[in-house]
Write a protein that holds these residues in place. Structure first.
Motif, PDB file in Angstrom:
ATOM      1  N   ASP A 219       0.838  -1.192   0.000  1.00 42.26           N
ATOM      2  CA  ASP A 219       0.000   0.000   0.000  1.00 42.26           C
ATOM      3  C   ASP A 219       0.878   1.249   0.000  1.00 42.26           C
ATOM      4  O   ASP A 219       0.624   2.197  -0.751  1.00 42.26           O
ATOM      5  N   ALA A 220       1.927   1.216   0.823  1.00 43.76           N
ATOM      6  CA  ALA A 220       2.803   2.386   0.900  1.00 43.76           C
ATOM      7  C   ALA A 220       3.532   2.595  -0.420  1.00 43.76           C
ATOM      8  O   ALA A 220       3.699   3.734  -0.879  1.00 43.76           O
TER       9      ALA A 220
ATOM     10  N   ASP B  10       1.099   3.926  -2.862  1.00 43.84           N
ATOM     11  CA  ASP B  10       0.854   5.321  -2.519  1.00 43.84           C
ATOM     12  C   ASP B  10       1.938   6.207  -3.121  1.00 43.84           C
ATOM     13  O   ASP B  10       1.648   7.201  -3.799  1.00 43.84           O
TER      14      ASP B  10
ATOM     15  N   ALA C 240       1.502   8.817  -6.146  1.00 47.95           N
ATOM     16  CA  ALA C 240       1.827  10.220  -5.913  1.00 47.95           C
ATOM     17  C   ALA C 240       2.789  10.723  -6.980  1.00 47.95           C
ATOM     18  O   ALA C 240       2.711  11.870  -7.407  1.00 47.95           O
TER      19      ALA C 240
ATOM     20  N   PRO D 231       4.493   7.099   3.945  1.00 45.17           N
ATOM     21  CA  PRO D 231       3.396   7.951   3.501  1.00 45.17           C
ATOM     22  C   PRO D 231       2.203   7.793   4.448  1.00 45.17           C
ATOM     23  O   PRO D 231       1.996   6.737   5.031  1.00 45.17           O
TER      24      PRO D 231
ATOM     25  N   SER E 246      -3.941   6.480   3.180  1.00 48.98           N
ATOM     26  CA  SER E 246      -4.926   7.195   2.381  1.00 48.98           C
ATOM     27  C   SER E 246      -6.017   6.222   1.966  1.00 48.98           C
ATOM     28  O   SER E 246      -5.740   5.142   1.450  1.00 48.98           O
TER      29      SER E 246
ATOM     30  N   THR F  17      -8.139   6.435  -0.412  1.00 48.32           N
ATOM     31  CA  THR F  17      -8.210   6.234  -1.860  1.00 48.32           C
ATOM     32  C   THR F  17      -7.246   5.138  -2.284  1.00 48.32           C
ATOM     33  O   THR F  17      -7.613   4.222  -3.031  1.00 48.32           O
ATOM     34  N   VAL F  18      -5.983   5.257  -1.782  1.00 51.59           N
ATOM     35  CA  VAL F  18      -4.991   4.262  -2.172  1.00 51.59           C
ATOM     36  C   VAL F  18      -5.404   2.886  -1.656  1.00 51.59           C
ATOM     37  O   VAL F  18      -5.258   1.879  -2.357  1.00 51.59           O
TER      38      VAL F  18
END
Lengths: 643, 98
Positions: free
Chosen positions: A403-404, A407, A411, A517, A520, A522-523
Motif C-alpha cells: 500500500d505504501a 501510494d 503520488a 506515507p 490514504s 483512496t490508495v
C-alpha cells in the motif's frame, strides 16, 4: 564508545555462528555427521535472541558504529573492521535471524537422510553468517567481503546436488552473473576509496553531505553500485540467474529468496543511499529499473508452470517493488517491504517444498498437482495466509508495504503509477493462480490426487505455520520499522580515530530518508480493488474456465515460446554468453595454443635449428680450434689497436 | 737493429703459428708452440738489454722454465696418444665433433 562497551549480543552475533561452524566442521562432521545441525540450530537461537536484543537497543536510541580492528593501513589510507548497529541494519537483521532460523529448523527435517546432510548445514550456516556480517559491516570494504562470501555460499548451495548437470549449470550461472555485478561493486569500491579516501559509511555520508563540490566520480559510483545491486537482487537485465537457482534444495531457495541473498542488493542500495540520492538523476534510474522489473517478472510469473519457478519470478518482481520504493525516496518503505517479503516468501517456498516432498521430488509442476487441499490442510492454510499477504489484502502484512509503495507510485504518477497498479493486479493473479492450481480442482490435465499426496510431518509444518503467521501479522511492525529506519539511522554516533590522534564524533544528516506515507483511503481502495481484480481473474482462469492454462499454451505455441524465453531476453543472454564463450574458446584454443604456444615453441625450435647449423663448424679438430683461437686473439688485438 | 730483431721474432712466431694451425702431426704442432715461445723470447731478451730491465730477463727465465715443463707434459701426452694406438694425426682425434 570503546570495544569493551560493545554489548554482549553484538559479540554473540558472530561468536555463536563461528563456534557452531567450527564445532560442526571439526567435531561433528568427522564423528557424527547426522548431528551437525545441533550446534547450528543452537547458534540460530542465540543469533535470533541477540539480534532482537540489539533491535530493542537501537529502538531505545542505542545505535552505535565502531571500528574494532585496523586490518591494513598505508599512509593516509586504512581499512578497518568494525561493527555498525543502526536502524536499517538491525531491522533487516532481525528479520534475517527469525526467518533464517525457521528455515534452518525446516531444513533439519527436509534434508534428513541426504548423504550431504553435514555439508549442507555447514554451508547453509556459513551463508547465514555471511549475511549477518554484511548487515553489520561499517564500511564498504567489509560489506564487499561479506557480499562475496554470500555469493560463494549461494554457489555451493545451488550446486549442492552437483551430480545433476542442471544443478552445476545453475550454480555456475548464478555465480558468474553475480561476478558480473560484483565487478561493478569492486569498481565502485575503488572509486569510493579514491574519491573519499575512506570507506566508512558514516564518513562517506558526512563527506557527501558536507562537501561543497560533488566528487566528480559520484555519478559513476552510483551507477556501478546500482549495477551491483541489479545482479545480486536479480533486477533486469541481470535477473535471469535467480529462477535457475531453484536447482538447489528447497530450504536454500527459501533462504536465498527471503533472507540472505537477494536482499543484499537492496541493502547495499540502502547503505549507499546518501551517495545515490546526492546525484539527482540516480533515484529515478533505480525506480525505473525496479518498476520495469516488477512488471516484467510479474507477467512471467503468471505464465510459468513449475511451482518454485513461479515463486522465483515473484521474488524478482517484489525486489523490483523494493527498488521502486527506494527510487521514489521511500527508504523506510523499501526496508518494510523487504522484511514482510522475507516472511511470506519463505513461507511460500517452504509450502512448495512440502508439495514437492509429498511426491518425493525437489520441485513440482502444475501438471503434477491439483486438488491437493484436502490432503494437505496445514500446508494449504499456511499458503493461503502467505498468499493473502503477498497479494496485499488488508489486514495481512503485505498490504502495509505494498500500500505504501502504491501510494508513493501514485503520488509520483505517470509510468510509475501504472507499474504499481499493474504489479498489484498481476501479483494477486499469479499467486492465486498457483494456489488454485495446486490445492483446488484437479483438472483433467493434472495428475491430481493420483499422485497420492500426503501432509508432511509436524516438523515440516511448524516452521511454516510460524512464518505464515509472521507474514500475516508483519504489518504490526510498520511503525517500528519506520522508527528504526528514520531515527535509528540518523542517530548513529560514530567515533572516528583520525590519523594523528584526536577523536571526533560525527553525525551525518541523511538525505532521502522520508517517513512512511500517510494512510490514504483512496490508495487503500485502489490497492484492494486491484488485488481483488487479480484474484478474481485467477479464479476465473483456473476454476471456472479450468483448462484455460493448458488451452492457450496449446493453441498458440508462439506466445508460449515468448513467455518461456522471458520475452526473448533469455535468448539474448544465451547469445551473449555464447559470444563470450566463443571468445574464451578463441583465447584458449587458438590464441593460447596456436599463437602463444607457437611463439614459445618456435623460439625453442629456432634455437635448436641454429645450434644444428652452427655445430657444422665444430668438426672436433684440434686445428680448427686453434684457428678460431688465433682468429679470436687477432680480433681482440685488432680491437685494442683500433681503440 | 730493432728491425732485425722484430723480423726474427715475427718469422719465428709466424712459422710456429703456421705449424700449430696447419700441420696435423702432433709432434710438429708441439714444435710450433716451442717456436712461438722462442720467437717471443728473442724480442723480450732484446728489449731487456736495451732498457736494462732485470724483470724482463726474469720473465724470460720463467718462460723458458714453463716451456720446458710444457714440452714435458706435451710429449708425455703425445706418447699416451701414441700408445693408445690412434696414431699421431690430430685429424683422427675428433671425439668432440659436434
Amino acid at each position: 564508545m570503546t570495544a569493551a562497551q560493545v554489548p554482549l549480543s553484538a559479540w554473540l552475533l558472530f561468536a555463536a555462528p563461528i563456534a557452531a561452524l567450527l564445532l560442526g566442521f571439526f567435531v561433528f562432521r568427522p564423528l557424527k555427521p547426522e548431528w551437525t545441525h545441533l550446534p547450528i540450530l543452537l547458534s540460530c537461537a542465540v543469533v535470533t535472541g541477540a539480534s532482537l536484543a540489539l533491535t530493542a537497543r537501537v529502538l531505545a536510541g542505542g545505535s552505535f558504529d565502531l571500528n574494532l580492528y585496523r586490518w591494513a593501513a598505508a599512509g593516509r589510507w586504512a581499512i578497518d573492521f568494525g561493527l555498525r548497529v543502526d536502524g536499517p541494519g538491525t531491522a533487516v537483521l532481525s528479520m534475517v535471524a527469525v526467518v533464517g532460523s525457521l528455515i534452518h529448523v525446516y531444513a533439519a527435517s527436509y534434508m534428513k537422510g541426504d548423504p550431504g546432510f553435514s555439508r549442507f548445514f555447514l554451508v547453509f550456516h556459513l551463508f547465514f553468517l555471511a549475511m549477518i556480517g554484511l548487515l553489520t559491516a561499517n564500511n564498504f570494504v567489509q560489506l564487499y567481503l561479506f557480499w562475496e562470501l554470500v555469493g560463494v555460499a549461494s554457489y555451493l548451495l545451488v550446486g549442492f546436488w552437483f551430480h545433476k548437470e542442471s544443478a552445476r549449470k545453475a550454480a555456475l550461472k548464478a555465480f558468474l552473473t553475480n561476478r558480473v555485478g560484483d565487478f561493478g561493486f569492486l569498481l565502485a569500491l575503488l572509486l569510493i576509496l579514491t574519491s573519499f579516501k575512506v570507506g566508512h559509511f558514516q564518513l562517506v555520508y558526512f563527506l557527501v553531505r558536507n562537501s561543497t563540490t560533488m566528487p566528480e566520480f559520484l555519478p559513476l559510483i552510483g551507477v556501478l553500485l546500482i549495477w551491483a545491486a541489479c545482479a545480486k537482487s536479480a533486477q533486469f537485465p541481470l535477473y535471469f540467474w535467480l529462477p535457475d537457482a531453484m536447482e538447489g534444495p528447497t530450504p536454500t531457495s527459501a533462504l536465498m529468496h527471503a533472507a540472505t541473498m537477494v536482499t543484499a542488493g537492496v541493502f547495499l542500495l540502502i547503505r549507499a543511499w546518501p551517495l545515490i540520492a546526492a546525484v539527482p538523476a540516480l533515484p529515478p534510474l533505480v525506480a525505473a529499473i525496479g518498476a520495469f522489473t516488477a512488471v516484467f517478472a510479474a507477467v512471467l510469473a503468471a505464465t510459468k508452470k513449475d511451482l518454485k519457478r513461479i515463486l522465483a519470478y515473484s521474488t524478482v518482481s517484489h525486489l523490483g517493488l523494493m527498488m521502486l520504493a527506494l527510487g521514489l525516496g521511500q527508504v523506510a518503505v523499501a526496508v518494510l517491504h523487504l522484511i514482510i517479503h522475507g516472511f511470506f516468501k519463505a513461507a511460500l517456498f517452504l509450502c512448495a517444498g512440502n508439495v514437492g516432498h509429498a511426491i518425493h521430488q525437489p520441485t513440482a509442476n502444475v501438471d503434477d498437482v491439483g486438488g491437493w487441499g484436502p490432503s494437505m490442510r496445514m500446508t494449504q492454510a499456511c499458503f493461503v495466509l502467505a498468499a493473502l499477504s503477498l497479494a496485499g489484502i488488508w489486514p495481512f502484512g503485505g498490504f502495509f508495504s505494498k500500500d505504501a509503495i502504491l501510494d508513493a507510485a501514485l503520488a509520483r504518477g505517470g509510468a510509475f503509477a501504472l507499474a504499481g497498479a499493474l504489479v498489484s493486479v498481476l501479483s494477486a493473479f499469479y499467486i492465486f493462480r498457483m494456489m488454485f492450481l495446486t490445492f483446488h480442482g484437479a483438472r483433467p490435465e493434472q495428475k491430481g490426487l493420483g499422485a497420492h499426496p500426503h501432509e508432511a510431518g509436524p516438523e515440516f509444518v511448524a516452521p511454516i505455520v510460524l512464518l505464515s503467521l509472521g507474514a500475516a501479522l508483519a504489518g504490526l511492525l510498520k511503525s517500528r520499522v519506520e522508527t528504526l529506519v528514520v531515527l535509528g539511522w540518523q542517530q548513529v554516533p560514530f567515533v572516528v580515530p583520525i590519523i594523528g590522534g584526536q577523536l571526533r564524533i560525527l553525525r551525518a544528516d541523511l538525505p532521502g530518508v522520508s517517513v512512511l506515507p500517510e494512510f490514504s483511503a483512496t490508495v487503500f481502495a485502489i490497492g484492494t480493488g486491484l488485488a481483488a481484480l487479480g484474484a478474481g481473474a485467477a479464479y476465473y482462469a483456473t476454476m471456472m474456465d479450468a483448462s484455460w492454462d493448458w488451452r492457450w499454451r496449446a493453441s498458440s505455441p508462439r506466445l508460449s515460446n515468448v513467455f518461456e524465453s522471458d520475452f526473448g531476453w533469455k535468448i539474448v543472454v544465451d547469445r551473449l554468453v555464447a559470444g563470450v564463450a566463443g571468445f574464451a574458446r578463441f583465447v584458449g584454443q587458438v590464441f593460447d595454443k596456436a599463437w602463444w604456444d607457437g611463439a614459445i615453441e618456435g623460439a625453442g625450435t629456432a634455437a635448436g635449428g641454429a645450434g644444428g647449423i652452427l655445430s657444422g663448424f665444430s668438426r672436433g679438430r684440434l686445428n680448427d680450434a686453434l684457428w678460431w683461437m688465433t682468429a679470436g686473439t687477432a680480433l681482440l688485438l685488432a680491437a685494442r689497436g683500433l681503440r | 737493429m730493432s728491425a732485425a730483431i722484430w723480423a726474427i721474432t715475427a718469422f719465428l712466431f709466424s712459422a710456429g703459428l703456421a705449424a700449430v694451425v696447419l700441420r696435423r702431426q702432433l709432434l710438429a704442432m708441439l714444435l710450433g708452440v716451442e717456436l712461438m715461445i722462442a720467437g717471443v723470447n728473442v724480442a723480450l731478451v732484446h728489449y731487456a738489454g736495451r732498457y736494462a730491465d732485470a724483470e724482463a730477463l726474469a720473465a724470460v727465465a720463467v718462460v723458458i722454465a714453463v716451456a720446458a715443463a710444457e714440452a714435458v707434459v706435451g710429449l708425455s701426452l703425445i706418447l699416451k696418444v701414441l700408445r693408445s694406438g690412434r696414431g699421431l694425426d690430430a685429424g683422427d682425434l675428433a671425439e668432440l665433433r659436434g
